[in-house]
Write an enzyme that holds these catalytic residues in place. Sequence first.
Site, mmCIF file in Angstrom:
data_model
loop_
_atom_site.group_PDB
_atom_site.id
_atom_site.type_symbol
_atom_site.label_atom_id
_atom_site.label_comp_id
_atom_site.label_asym_id
_atom_site.label_seq_id
_atom_site.Cartn_x
_atom_site.Cartn_y
_atom_site.Cartn_z
ATOM 1 N N ASN A 1 -5.577 2.751 -12.907
ATOM 2 C CA ASN A 1 -4.607 1.759 -12.446
ATOM 3 C C ASN A 1 -3.215 2.353 -12.546
ATOM 4 O OD1 ASN A 1 -3.557 -0.827 -11.670
ATOM 5 N ND2 ASN A 1 -3.035 -1.213 -13.818
ATOM 6 N N HIS B 1 0.702 1.074 -13.111
ATOM 7 C CA HIS B 1 1.458 -0.102 -13.550
ATOM 8 C C HIS B 1 2.950 0.236 -13.480
ATOM 9 C CE1 HIS B 1 2.070 -3.873 -15.666
ATOM 10 N NE2 HIS B 1 3.011 -3.250 -16.363
ATOM 11 N N GLY C 1 0.779 -1.238 0.000
ATOM 12 C CA GLY C 1 0.000 0.000 0.000
ATOM 13 C C GLY C 1 0.806 1.280 0.000
ATOM 14 N N SER C 2 2.030 1.259 -0.567
ATOM 15 C CA SER C 2 2.778 2.526 -0.580
ATOM 16 C C SER C 2 2.102 3.545 -1.510
ATOM 17 C CB SER C 2 4.242 2.301 -0.960
ATOM 18 O OG SER C 2 4.363 1.896 -2.293
ATOM 19 N N ASN C 3 1.447 3.076 -2.562
ATOM 20 C CA ASN C 3 0.711 4.022 -3.419
ATOM 21 C C ASN C 3 -0.523 4.566 -2.697
ATOM 22 O OD1 ASN C 3 1.820 4.406 -6.246
ATOM 23 N ND2 ASN C 3 2.026 2.193 -5.980
ATOM 24 N N GLU D 1 6.054 6.307 -9.084
ATOM 25 C CA GLU D 1 4.624 6.005 -8.926
ATOM 26 C C GLU D 1 3.985 6.954 -7.910
ATOM 27 O OE1 GLU D 1 3.518 1.872 -8.355
ATOM 28 O OE2 GLU D 1 5.322 1.186 -9.346
ATOM 29 N N LEU E 1 -3.780 -6.793 -7.373
ATOM 30 C CA LEU E 1 -3.213 -7.782 -8.292
ATOM 31 C C LEU E 1 -4.235 -8.800 -8.794
ATOM 32 C CD1 LEU E 1 0.281 -8.261 -6.603
ATOM 33 C CD2 LEU E 1 -0.457 -6.541 -8.268
ATOM 34 N N ASP F 1 -4.290 -3.953 -18.734
ATOM 35 C CA ASP F 1 -3.189 -3.003 -18.958
ATOM 36 C C ASP F 1 -3.278 -2.269 -20.293
ATOM 37 O OD1 ASP F 1 -2.106 -3.579 -16.482
ATOM 38 O OD2 ASP F 1 -0.787 -5.135 -17.260
HETATM 39 C C1 GAR Z 1 3.370 -1.161 -7.447
HETATM 40 O O1 GAR Z 1 4.655 -1.175 -8.015
HETATM 41 C C2 GAR Z 1 2.316 -1.206 -8.539
HETATM 42 O O2 GAR Z 1 2.656 -0.479 -9.682
HETATM 43 C C3 GAR Z 1 2.270 -2.674 -8.824
HETATM 44 O O3 GAR Z 1 2.331 -3.291 -7.567
HETATM 45 C C4 GAR Z 1 3.094 -2.448 -6.684
HETATM 46 C C5 GAR Z 1 2.270 -2.204 -5.437
HETATM 47 O O4 GAR Z 1 2.963 -1.462 -4.491
HETATM 48 N N1 GAR Z 1 1.084 -2.998 -9.548
HETATM 49 C C6 GAR Z 1 1.065 -3.905 -10.522
HETATM 50 O O5 GAR Z 1 2.014 -4.572 -10.836
HETATM 51 C C7 GAR Z 1 -0.285 -4.049 -11.233
HETATM 52 N N2 GAR Z 1 -0.111 -4.668 -12.509
HETATM 53 P P1 GAR Z 1 2.210 -0.804 -3.257
HETATM 54 O O6 GAR Z 1 1.299 -1.893 -2.664
HETATM 55 O O7 GAR Z 1 3.324 -0.464 -2.320
HETATM 56 O O8 GAR Z 1 1.450 0.390 -3.741
#
Ligand code: GAR
Length: 211
Positions: free
Chosen positions: A107, A109, A12-14, A179, A90, A150
């Site tokens: 989304n 990516h 969940g850093s995003n 991101e 995911l 995607d």
């Molecule tokens: C991120 O790098 C995101 O872009 C990727 O999963 C990671 C989640 O990080 N998403 C995908 O690969 C989707 N196809 P987070 O949980 O720290 O936000």
Amino acid sequence: MKRIGVLVSGGGSNLQAIIDSIDNGSLEAEIAVVISNKPGVFALERASTHGIPTLVIDHRGFAVNHEFDAAILKVLLEYRVDLVCLAGFLRILDRILTDAYPNRVLNIHPALLPAFGGKGMYGHHVHEAVIASGTKYSGATVHLVTPETDIGPIIRQGIVAITDTDTPETLAEKVLKIEHQIYPEAIKSVLEERIIIDGMRTRENLGRESK
Ligand code: GAR
């Protein structure tokens, strides 16, 4: 105040970057609910710390994708969500969600789409494929979600250079930083209805043209 629903599967850093942008006033919105398809992930803790309602909808409890997505949609509607943000979510979505939220599902990516996307391309798999390909640049893409995985109009991208010593892990770290910058920015443009969609192309209305 526009209401965001965030779908997560991991750290969940995003999600944190979105929370921080709201907290520091750069993004005017409210996170109405965070939904995870996996129990116990750190993203849920991040949300709870900020008093955001959380829910686990475990995909393993559903016989078919369609029913899983219908359960998610029900919650999003209950929480009167305006915009859905996939943040490290995911699972591949059924069209039930994009039909209910046309051009309102985003989304992020971890690569420069349309390269290195599609089924099986998530998380570390993406960075491994990028490094193996020998490309000198990678980055992150925020796009509108459409029924094909995607593939959807790109709202924003950010680039990182790949060095000779980069590994999938160091690349993942660099890309995550990008991101965290571009996702809140893209959400802001969409919520402020500044994005004009023209087929696969989008442009930002900077106040000089009507939509
Ligand atoms: C991120 O790098 C995101 O872009 C990727 O999963 C990671 C989640 O990080 N998403 C995908 O690969 C989707 N196809 P987070 O949980 O720290 O936000």
